[in-house]
Design a protein around this motif. Structure first.
Motif, mmCIF file in Angstrom:
data_model
loop_
_atom_site.group_PDB
_atom_site.id
_atom_site.type_symbol
_atom_site.label_atom_id
_atom_site.label_comp_id
_atom_site.label_asym_id
_atom_site.label_seq_id
_atom_site.Cartn_x
_atom_site.Cartn_y
_atom_site.Cartn_z
ATOM 1 N N ASP A 50 -31.259 11.722 62.286
ATOM 2 C CA ASP A 50 -30.960 10.450 61.621
ATOM 3 C C ASP A 50 -32.207 9.633 61.295
ATOM 4 O OD1 ASP A 50 -28.080 10.463 61.497
ATOM 5 O OD2 ASP A 50 -28.059 10.206 63.669
ATOM 6 N N GLU A 51 -33.265 9.828 62.047
ATOM 7 C CA GLU A 51 -34.479 9.031 61.888
ATOM 8 C C GLU A 51 -35.487 9.749 60.985
ATOM 9 O OE1 GLU A 51 -34.499 6.094 62.972
ATOM 10 O OE2 GLU A 51 -32.959 6.110 64.541
ATOM 11 N N PRO A 52 -36.397 8.993 60.370
ATOM 12 C CA PRO A 52 -37.466 9.648 59.600
ATOM 13 C C PRO A 52 -38.368 10.444 60.529
ATOM 14 C CG PRO A 52 -37.901 7.296 59.827
ATOM 15 C CD PRO A 52 -36.508 7.523 60.348
ATOM 16 N N ARG A 53 -39.039 11.417 59.967
ATOM 17 C CA ARG A 53 -39.956 12.234 60.752
ATOM 18 C C ARG A 53 -41.080 11.362 61.315
ATOM 19 N NH1 ARG A 53 -38.277 17.366 62.220
ATOM 20 N NH2 ARG A 53 -37.631 18.615 60.422
ATOM 21 N N VAL A 54 -41.417 11.598 62.586
ATOM 22 C CA VAL A 54 -42.455 10.792 63.213
ATOM 23 C C VAL A 54 -43.803 11.007 62.533
ATOM 24 C CG1 VAL A 54 -42.871 12.540 65.023
ATOM 25 C CG2 VAL A 54 -43.532 10.165 65.403
ATOM 26 N N ALA A 55 -44.073 12.232 62.062
ATOM 27 C CA ALA A 55 -45.358 12.505 61.403
ATOM 28 C C ALA A 55 -45.473 11.790 60.065
ATOM 29 C CB ALA A 55 -45.538 14.013 61.213
ATOM 30 N N ALA A 56 -44.335 11.388 59.493
ATOM 31 C CA ALA A 56 -44.357 10.654 58.226
ATOM 32 C C ALA A 56 -44.317 9.146 58.448
ATOM 33 C CB ALA A 56 -43.167 11.069 57.364
ATOM 34 N N THR A 57 -44.076 8.713 59.679
ATOM 35 C CA THR A 57 -43.854 7.303 59.990
ATOM 36 C C THR A 57 -45.030 6.687 60.745
ATOM 37 O OG1 THR A 57 -41.496 7.837 60.173
ATOM 38 C CG2 THR A 57 -42.188 5.704 61.019
ATOM 39 N N PHE A 58 -45.635 7.453 61.639
ATOM 40 C CA PHE A 58 -46.752 7.000 62.456
ATOM 41 C C PHE A 58 -48.041 7.682 61.982
ATOM 42 C CE2 PHE A 58 -43.014 6.325 64.915
ATOM 43 C CZ PHE A 58 -43.283 5.443 65.966
ATOM 44 N N THR A 59 -49.183 7.011 62.136
ATOM 45 C CA THR A 59 -50.456 7.704 61.936
ATOM 46 C C THR A 59 -50.596 8.757 63.035
ATOM 47 O OG1 THR A 59 -51.715 6.217 63.373
ATOM 48 C CG2 THR A 59 -51.485 5.576 61.041
ATOM 49 N N PRO A 60 -51.432 9.779 62.836
ATOM 50 C CA PRO A 60 -51.581 10.810 63.883
ATOM 51 C C PRO A 60 -51.974 10.234 65.239
ATOM 52 C CG PRO A 60 -52.539 11.583 61.827
ATOM 53 C CD PRO A 60 -52.166 10.138 61.608
ATOM 54 N N GLU A 61 -52.876 9.247 65.266
ATOM 55 C CA GLU A 61 -53.312 8.676 66.534
ATOM 56 C C GLU A 61 -52.184 7.884 67.196
ATOM 57 O OE1 GLU A 61 -56.565 9.565 63.838
ATOM 58 O OE2 GLU A 61 -54.839 8.201 63.608
ATOM 59 N N MET A 62 -51.480 7.091 66.398
ATOM 60 C CA MET A 62 -50.361 6.309 66.921
ATOM 61 C C MET A 62 -49.224 7.227 67.373
ATOM 62 S SD MET A 62 -48.397 3.236 64.921
ATOM 63 C CE MET A 62 -47.180 2.178 65.714
ATOM 64 N N HIS A 63 -49.008 8.305 66.645
ATOM 65 C CA HIS A 63 -47.993 9.299 66.999
ATOM 66 C C HIS A 63 -48.247 9.827 68.404
ATOM 67 C CE1 HIS A 63 -46.133 13.499 65.853
ATOM 68 N NE2 HIS A 63 -45.707 13.067 67.004
ATOM 69 N N GLN A 64 -49.487 10.206 68.682
ATOM 70 C CA GLN A 64 -49.797 10.753 69.997
ATOM 71 C C GLN A 64 -49.587 9.708 71.094
ATOM 72 O OE1 GLN A 64 -53.450 12.917 70.411
ATOM 73 N NE2 GLN A 64 -53.168 14.095 68.529
ATOM 74 N N ALA A 65 -50.059 8.496 70.868
ATOM 75 C CA ALA A 65 -49.886 7.438 71.863
ATOM 76 C C ALA A 65 -48.414 7.162 72.124
ATOM 77 C CB ALA A 65 -50.595 6.169 71.398
ATOM 78 N N ALA A 66 -47.614 7.104 71.048
ATOM 79 C CA ALA A 66 -46.171 6.849 71.193
ATOM 80 C C ALA A 66 -45.494 7.994 71.934
ATOM 81 C CB ALA A 66 -45.542 6.644 69.821
ATOM 82 N N ALA A 67 -45.947 9.221 71.699
ATOM 83 C CA ALA A 67 -45.354 10.371 72.389
ATOM 84 C C ALA A 67 -45.663 10.346 73.882
ATOM 85 C CB ALA A 67 -45.862 11.663 71.760
ATOM 86 N N ILE A 68 -46.872 9.933 74.241
ATOM 87 C CA ILE A 68 -47.215 9.824 75.658
ATOM 88 C C ILE A 68 -46.292 8.818 76.340
ATOM 89 C CG2 ILE A 68 -48.996 9.090 77.293
ATOM 90 C CD1 ILE A 68 -49.598 11.802 76.076
ATOM 91 N N VAL A 69 -46.076 7.666 75.698
ATOM 92 C CA VAL A 69 -45.192 6.643 76.276
ATOM 93 C C VAL A 69 -43.758 7.156 76.353
ATOM 94 C CG1 VAL A 69 -44.230 4.332 75.968
ATOM 95 C CG2 VAL A 69 -46.650 4.742 75.468
ATOM 96 N N THR A 70 -43.279 7.746 75.276
ATOM 97 C CA THR A 70 -41.868 8.157 75.190
ATOM 98 C C THR A 70 -41.523 9.254 76.181
ATOM 99 O OG1 THR A 70 -41.790 7.574 72.835
ATOM 100 C CG2 THR A 70 -40.121 9.115 73.643
ATOM 101 N N PHE A 71 -42.333 10.294 76.208
ATOM 102 C CA PHE A 71 -41.927 11.504 76.915
ATOM 103 C C PHE A 71 -42.449 11.602 78.343
ATOM 104 C CE2 PHE A 71 -41.903 12.670 72.321
ATOM 105 C CZ PHE A 71 -40.528 12.681 72.193
ATOM 106 N N LEU A 72 -43.386 10.738 78.720
ATOM 107 C CA LEU A 72 -43.826 10.702 80.115
ATOM 108 C C LEU A 72 -43.225 9.527 80.870
ATOM 109 C CD1 LEU A 72 -47.525 11.909 79.801
ATOM 110 C CD2 LEU A 72 -45.601 13.104 80.855
ATOM 111 N N SER A 73 -42.257 8.847 80.247
ATOM 112 C CA SER A 73 -41.473 7.816 80.917
ATOM 113 C C SER A 73 -40.219 8.463 81.517
ATOM 114 C CB SER A 73 -41.081 6.720 79.923
ATOM 115 O OG SER A 73 -42.223 6.025 79.471
ATOM 116 N N PRO A 74 -39.524 7.776 82.423
ATOM 117 C CA PRO A 74 -38.312 8.359 83.013
ATOM 118 C C PRO A 74 -37.177 8.455 82.004
ATOM 119 C CG PRO A 74 -38.620 6.105 83.761
ATOM 120 C CD PRO A 74 -39.851 6.469 83.000
ATOM 121 N N GLY A 75 -36.241 9.356 82.285
ATOM 122 C CA GLY A 75 -35.095 9.565 81.405
ATOM 123 C C GLY A 75 -35.078 10.968 80.862
#
Length: 493
Positions: free
Chosen positions: A316-341
């Motif tokens: 449902d969401e736009p592709r992250v690689a098309a929405t975030f810059t590469p550097e911001m993408h990596q930072a957001a992924a660290i926050v998202t996937f290394l958090s609980p849940g």
């Protein structure tokens, strides 16, 4: 079977996957043609759950709407400039029967695939669409009272929300499936949750599904909450989810429910029986690019956070690689996937795909693979396979100014993972477009008097520090825009 406390899920567009397999086989592929090597690869990557999108039977009515809707067709052509009629199969959410689509090999092929997944420690998640059915679902003829009806005046006033349907009992005006903020979906008909018989029938559908998989992702789950349903249709409805989840778990105690949910109703659905709810709020805050709202989101209690499904993209969401810059993408992924849940990944995310594929389509465009993106996710998945971030204890850490007047400490988000056996990790992200400095406050008082090594599992950095200084003052960091560290903390002899 694996039962990580913070599991990982991989969403696959089933019809697109089989189209790609068909091209290699030279014939239409079914679920039986999915290679064991692919299943083994997914298991080795560390996934616990595989979500197969759009496996249920659909019909010609919804497909015809998909092919003739000009607005939708324009979107399809943006995705596939060489669009063909056969690429438009109709939405996988316009369901005519909760049996596996005949073109995928039917229920028997899914059962065989599920067994192959189980042998590799993988559990199967499928779709449940509570809000609506396809226009040619048998219930339209057999149980028209299961649907929301309208009048000729409703149809004349809001043709975007109603349609005329011919049945053996005569013509009817029925409502399209919709949410209260948008026009109806013209390839669906709205189910009436004010009818107790409909609720009973939908529980029956859930029980049918539960025999074929290990969990369901419930599409737009909040739409059938009484307050939302009544606001949309002015029809009183009783609670559905508590009784539905309880009925299923009486027969299948380990069955999992995941809610697609918006409008800050995650906690409500968790309390009504859902194991996981979409964390759209975290995604939106990450997309806005400011650290403080993200950090404040992570202040929530663990009883809430550990039941959130955290993602950076899905169908449902736009592709992250098309929405975030590469550097911001990596930072957001660290926050998202290394958090609980629950860590929720999407097919094409690792390769840096940029074109979202509509659930109406069964073919994907050819896109180049981003080697940098692929390498980043290989490294991240290796970290996620570690028991400490699957079953450890998580806590948010404080970051204080590196010197008086330095506001950039507010740009940091930091947290730790630890296990009772002494394993520790500390993650820190400068979630900002500027260079930032801070001291991270470590909560490990036993490090005092010891030599400590901090080794970055996502990079080359390795620092030896005096434990007493770390405990008393914290770890000083100076990071570039969107910079991050995933430190493994060990003591030295």
């Amino acid at each position: 079977m694996n039962t990580a406390f913070h599991p990982s899920l991989f969403q696959i567009n089933t019809r697109v996957w089989l189209t790609e397999l068909s091209q290699g086989l030279g014939r239409p592929a079914t679920l039986d043609d999915i290679p064991d090597t692919e299943l083994e690869r997914l298991a080795e990557m560390g996934f616990d759950w595989i979500w197969l999108l759009s496996v249920w039977q659909t019909g010609p009515a919804a497909q015809s709407v998909s092919r003739t809707n000009l607005d939708w067709r324009h979107q399809f052509e943006e995705t596939l400039p060489d669009l063909r009629e056969t690429d438009i199969a109709g939405s996988g959410f316009a369901i005519t029967d909760y049996t596996v689509h005949s073109s995928l090999g039917g229920d028997a092929a899914l059962a065989r695939l599920r067994e192959r997944l189980k042998q590799r420690g993988l559990r199967l998640l499928l779709d449940f669409v509570p809000n609506h059915m396809a226009p040619d679902h048998p219930w339209v003829e057999q149980h028209p009272d299961y649907f929301v009806h309208g009048s000729d005046a409703d149809f004349a006033k809001a043709p975007q929300n109603y349609c005329r349907v011919r049945t053996s009992r005569g013509p009817l005006v029925l409502a399209y499936g919709r949410d209260p903020y948008f026009d109806g979906w013209p390839d669906t008909l709205q189910l009436n949750y004010g009818n107790p018989n409909l609720q009973h029938a939908m529980i029956g559908e859930l029980l049918r599904i539960a025999k074929q998989c290990d969990g369901v992702r419930c599409d737009m789950a909040m739409l059938v909450l009484p307050e939302i349903f009544e606001r949309t249709w002015h029809i009183h409805a009783e609670l559905f989810w508590p009784q539905a989840t309880q009925h299923v778990r009486k027969q299948f105690p380990a069955f999992i429910f995941m809610a697609e949910v918006y409008w800050d109703m995650e906690w409500t659905l968790q309390q009504q029986g859902f194991d996981y709810a979409y964390d759209k709020r975290l995604y939106d805050r990450l997309r806005e690019g400011h650290a403080r709202p993200v950090r404040e989101h992570l202040y929530a209690g663990l009883d809430y956070q550990q039941k959130l499904a955290r993602f950076l993209e899905n169908h449902d969401e736009p592709r992250v690689a098309a929405t975030f810059t590469p550097e911001m993408h990596q930072a957001a992924a660290i926050v998202t996937f290394l958090s609980p849940g629950l860590r929720f990944f999407h097919q094409g995310q690792f390769e840096g795909r940029k074109k979202r594929i509509s659930p109406h389509l069964i073919r994907a465009p050819l896109e180049p693979v981003s080697e940098a993106c692929q390498q980043f996710y290989e490294d991240l998945l290796a970290v996620l396979r570690e028991p400490i971030v699957r079953d450890g204890q998580w806590r948010l850490l404080d970051c204080v100014p590196a010197w008086e007047g330095n506001w950039t400490s507010d740009c940091f988000i930091s947290w730790s993972w630890e296990k009772n056996d002494g394993q520790r990790q500390m993650i820190v992200v400068n979630y900002a477009p500027n260079q930032s400095q801070c001291f991270v406050q470590l909560p490990f008082s036993d490090l005092a008097g010891q030599a400590v090594r901090l080794k970055d599992l996502m990079g080359l950095a390795s620092y030896d520090r005096d434990g007493s200084a770390l405990v008393s003052r914290g770890l000083y960091l100076d990071l570039p825009p969107w910079g991050y560290h995933v430190f493994q903390i060990t003591t030295l002899p």
